[in-house]
Design a protein around this motif. Structure first.
Motif, PDB file in Angstrom:
ATOM      1  N   UNK A 127      -6.066 -13.191   8.270  1.00 24.30           N
ATOM      2  CA  UNK A 127      -5.364 -13.453   7.003  1.00 24.30           C
ATOM      3  C   UNK A 127      -5.306 -12.198   6.142  1.00 24.30           C
ATOM      4  N   UNK A 128      -6.363 -11.401   6.171  1.00 24.89           N
ATOM      5  CA  UNK A 128      -6.362 -10.156   5.405  1.00 24.89           C
ATOM      6  C   UNK A 128      -5.289  -9.211   5.926  1.00 24.89           C
ATOM      7  N   UNK A 129      -5.201  -9.057   7.241  1.00 22.10           N
ATOM      8  CA  UNK A 129      -4.199  -8.163   7.816  1.00 22.10           C
ATOM      9  C   UNK A 129      -2.789  -8.623   7.481  1.00 22.10           C
ATOM     10  N   UNK A 130      -2.524  -9.916   7.602  1.00 20.30           N
ATOM     11  CA  UNK A 130      -1.173 -10.427   7.327  1.00 20.30           C
ATOM     12  C   UNK A 130      -0.820 -10.285   5.848  1.00 20.30           C
ATOM     13  N   UNK A 131      -1.788 -10.540   4.972  1.00 22.55           N
ATOM     14  CA  UNK A 131      -1.524 -10.392   3.534  1.00 22.55           C
ATOM     15  C   UNK A 131      -1.237  -8.940   3.184  1.00 22.55           C
ATOM     16  N   UNK A 132      -2.003  -8.019   3.774  1.00 19.98           N
ATOM     17  CA  UNK A 132      -1.787  -6.595   3.511  1.00 19.98           C
ATOM     18  C   UNK A 132      -0.443  -6.135   4.070  1.00 19.98           C
ATOM     19  N   UNK A 133      -0.122  -6.574   5.285  1.00 25.12           N
ATOM     20  CA  UNK A 133       1.133  -6.156   5.905  1.00 25.12           C
ATOM     21  C   UNK A 133       2.345  -6.640   5.113  1.00 25.12           C
ATOM     22  N   UNK A 134       2.245  -7.831   4.554  1.00 27.29           N
ATOM     23  CA  UNK A 134       3.366  -8.396   3.805  1.00 27.29           C
ATOM     24  C   UNK A 134       3.600  -7.677   2.475  1.00 27.29           C
ATOM     25  N   UNK A 135       2.575  -6.958   1.985  1.00 26.98           N
ATOM     26  CA  UNK A 135       2.700  -6.323   0.671  1.00 26.98           C
ATOM     27  C   UNK A 135       2.465  -4.819   0.715  1.00 26.98           C
ATOM     28  N   UNK A 136       2.478  -4.242   1.898  1.00 35.01           N
ATOM     29  CA  UNK A 136       2.153  -2.824   2.038  1.00 35.01           C
ATOM     30  C   UNK A 136       3.122  -1.932   1.272  1.00 35.01           C
ATOM     31  N   UNK A 137       4.388  -2.334   1.148  1.00 35.76           N
ATOM     32  CA  UNK A 137       5.376  -1.487   0.484  1.00 35.76           C
ATOM     33  C   UNK A 137       5.147  -1.383  -1.024  1.00 35.76           C
ATOM     34  N   UNK A 138       4.207  -2.158  -1.563  1.00 36.35           N
ATOM     35  CA  UNK A 138       3.933  -2.109  -2.997  1.00 36.35           C
ATOM     36  C   UNK A 138       2.791  -1.157  -3.328  1.00 36.35           C
ATOM     37  N   UNK A 139       2.277  -0.456  -2.331  1.00 36.39           N
ATOM     38  CA  UNK A 139       1.167   0.477  -2.532  1.00 36.39           C
ATOM     39  C   UNK A 139       1.586   1.866  -2.081  1.00 36.39           C
ATOM     40  N   UNK A 140       1.231   2.871  -2.873  1.00 35.76           N
ATOM     41  CA  UNK A 140       1.653   4.240  -2.575  1.00 35.76           C
ATOM     42  C   UNK A 140       0.486   5.177  -2.306  1.00 35.76           C
ATOM     43  N   UNK A 141      -0.729   4.796  -2.625  1.00 40.39           N
ATOM     44  CA  UNK A 141      -1.861   5.709  -2.511  1.00 40.39           C
ATOM     45  C   UNK A 141      -2.248   5.953  -1.065  1.00 40.39           C
ATOM     46  N   UNK A 142      -2.849   7.122  -0.815  1.00 43.69           N
ATOM     47  CA  UNK A 142      -3.319   7.443   0.527  1.00 43.69           C
ATOM     48  C   UNK A 142      -4.398   6.464   0.979  1.00 43.69           C
ATOM     49  N   UNK A 143      -5.252   6.057   0.050  1.00 43.59           N
ATOM     50  CA  UNK A 143      -6.341   5.164   0.393  1.00 43.59           C
ATOM     51  C   UNK A 143      -5.858   3.831   0.934  1.00 43.59           C
ATOM     52  N   UNK A 144      -4.954   3.186   0.223  1.00 38.31           N
ATOM     53  CA  UNK A 144      -4.456   1.889   0.679  1.00 38.31           C
ATOM     54  C   UNK A 144      -3.618   2.020   1.940  1.00 38.31           C
ATOM     55  N   UNK A 145      -2.831   3.076   2.042  1.00 40.81           N
ATOM     56  CA  UNK A 145      -2.012   3.234   3.241  1.00 40.81           C
ATOM     57  C   UNK A 145      -2.894   3.446   4.478  1.00 40.81           C
ATOM     58  N   UNK A 146      -3.950   4.197   4.319  1.00 41.52           N
ATOM     59  CA  UNK A 146      -4.874   4.396   5.431  1.00 41.52           C
ATOM     60  C   UNK A 146      -5.589   3.088   5.785  1.00 41.52           C
TER      61      UNK A 146
END
Length: 503
Positions: A127-146
């Motif tokens: 569930x964590x992976x799917x939630x992150x994947x669905x909203x990844x385009x709303x994050x720009x930082x290197x930390x979250x993208x990594x």
């Protein structure tokens, strides 16, 4: 797997300092006010923020900017980050406690507990992976993208499916398959846990596939000795995998535990920002400086004073670049101690990777923050006030490192001015020679005068007009020899009518 939200190359250690090892400067800069505002009533947030403050002095500029990027993302979409956090803390809730222990359990219990933990955690991770994947385009930082890339790489659907299959097999719902040799005394030796065969898993395969002759032994329900013997055989086979399953479960829980602590830091910052927004206090992200002896601020305000008063407070504009010594003088209740506290808080918040309450702020990195404020008299009479000041200064000197920041507030004034000024002068000169930056609030004119010709010193003075009114701002000005004793006389003895007539 690593989260890498607090450091670009390692995990964050969430262990907060114990009460006996609390931050030495916390009392003087009123750090507890900031921690409580960030915690929002959550003790885990409080302790995580305290741990981040304790470790702030080891952060380099790259880490500070890395955290600032992540925090900006969190401030932009706080609801999403809270959703990530809610998923991450599920394994640690009271109603779904999946904790287990390596000790005081037999192999069968450890395997069963580890398998249940991993099965539950797989659902959380998916569930964590799917939630992150669905909203990844709303994050720009290197930390979250990594972080998102790590989840996609290590937790894809194929891996999750294979892991669930393995865990189902490790549940041993159709029993265990062990092989052993008969040793001396008829005891089993060389026990090996085998992968279940196809004929063991399906009755249909048993019907259509020929198999070697086998024998079945059934225990009588009251055969306790036989049951114990079979349990020993089972544990002998499971002990071969119990440690591996335990380590796997601990690794998965460790990942979620680290994610929980790192998100707790950023959500604490979000809570703090929301409280400051509510009272109208603006913030900015500081600019850490690589060059030594840099300190510059515009409208720097005391964060804790604003939180305590629940309203905006007055700030100061200071340019102390190239000045490792700042001496602050002026009348009482003019804002000197407030400014000193704002300096310590801003330096700490900068090195944590947080925002500060200012229009602009930039300072060199420090190896630590130390405060030497005046204290009340020792009521036990074991030492005098001046002795206590010297003992505390000695303790600070024992732990101080080069490039530290020290805040003095009316220190060494418990004795007469000549002696106090000389001691303060010698201590400050020794600190400057060891690359330590000093902010010193003092009423000792002899001490301040001794640095008038020193190019390393910047002099600030609390503003006060002829009527005694304070603006609570500091101006760049040399110290004055007078002590403003008339202000104290008027405050105590002057009648309201006389004050009105004078104004």
């Amino acid at each position: 797997m690593k989260t890498f939200l607090m450091h670009p190359d390692r995990d964050f250690d969430p262990r907060s300092p114990s009460p006996r090892e609390s931050l030495p400067s916390a009392q003087d800069i009123e750090l507890e006010v900031l921690l409580n505002a960030a915690a929002g009533g959550d003790r885990y947030f409080h302790d995580t923020m305290a741990a981040a403050c304790a470790q702030a002095w080891d952060n380099d500029i790259e880490t500070i900017r890395y955290r600032q990027e992540v925090l900006k993302d969190c401030l932009a979409v706080p609801a999403l980050v809270r959703k990530f956090y809610d998923i991450a803390i599920e394994p640690f809730g009271r109603e779904r406690s999946w904790s287990f222990s390596l000790y005081d359990r037999d192999a069968g219990q450890k395997v069963a507990s580890g398998v249940r933990t991993l099965q539950s955690c797989l659902d959380v991770l998916e569930r964590l992976r799917k939630t992150c994947a669905a909203n990844a385009d709303r994050f720009a930082s290197r930390g979250f993208r990594q972080f998102f890339a790590t989840l996609e790489k290590n937790l894809d659907d194929d891996w999750l499916g294979a892991a669930r299959t393995d865990l189902t097999n490790l549940s041993f719902r159709v029993g265990l398959l062990l092989s052993a040799q008969v040793g001396g005394g008829g005891k089993a030796v060389g026990t090996v846990l085998r992968k279940p065969q196809r004929s063991d898993l399906s009755w249909m395969h048993r019907m259509i596939s020929p198999a070697a002759r086998s024998y079945t032994l059934q225990l009588h329900p009251r055969d306790d000795a036989g049951a114990q013997a079979f349990a020993e055989l089972q544990n002998r086979g499971l002990v071969l995998i119990s440690d591996a399953i335990y380590q796997s479960a601990e690794h998965v829980l460790g990942f979620l535990r680290t994610l929980r602590s790192e998100l707790a830091f950023y959500l604490g910052c979000v809570n703090l920002k929301e409280q400051l927004d509510r009272i109208g206090e603006a913030v900015t992200f500081p600019e850490p400086q690589a060059e030594p002896n840099r300190f510059r601020c515009r409208n720097l305000r005391d964060t804790c004073l604003a939180l305590t008063m629940e309203q905006r407070v007055i700030g100061n504009d200071i340019d102390a670049d190239g000045k490792p010594l700042v001496i602050i003088t002026g009348a009482n209740r003019g804002g000197k101690s407030t400014f000193l506290r704002s300096v310590g808080l801003a330096q700490l918040m900068q090195q944590c990777g947080m925002f500060v309450t200012a229009d602009a702020f930039g300072a060199s990195l420090r190896s630590g923050l130390h405060t030497h404020y005046k204290r009340e008299e020792d009521r036990s009479m074991r030492s005098g006030k001046f002795d206590e000041e010297l003992v505390r200064m000695s303790g600070i000197a024992d732990v101080m490192r080069r490039r530290a920041l020290v805040l003095f507030n009316e220190s060494f004034a418990a004795t007469h001015e000549r002696e106090g000024s000389e001691i303060a002068r010698q201590i400050v000169r020794a600190l400057l020679e060891n690359d330590v930056t000093v902010f010193f609030v003092s009423h000792m004119y002899a001490f301040a005068r001794s640095f008038l010709d020193d190019e390393r010193a910047l002099f600030l003075r609390a503003e006060r007009d002829e009527s005694g009114a304070r603006s609570f701002r500091l101006i760049e000005a040399p110290p004055l020899p007078k002590s403003f004793g008339t202000d104290i006389f008027r405050r105590i003895f002057e009648t309201p009518e006389a004050a009105d007539a004078r104004s």
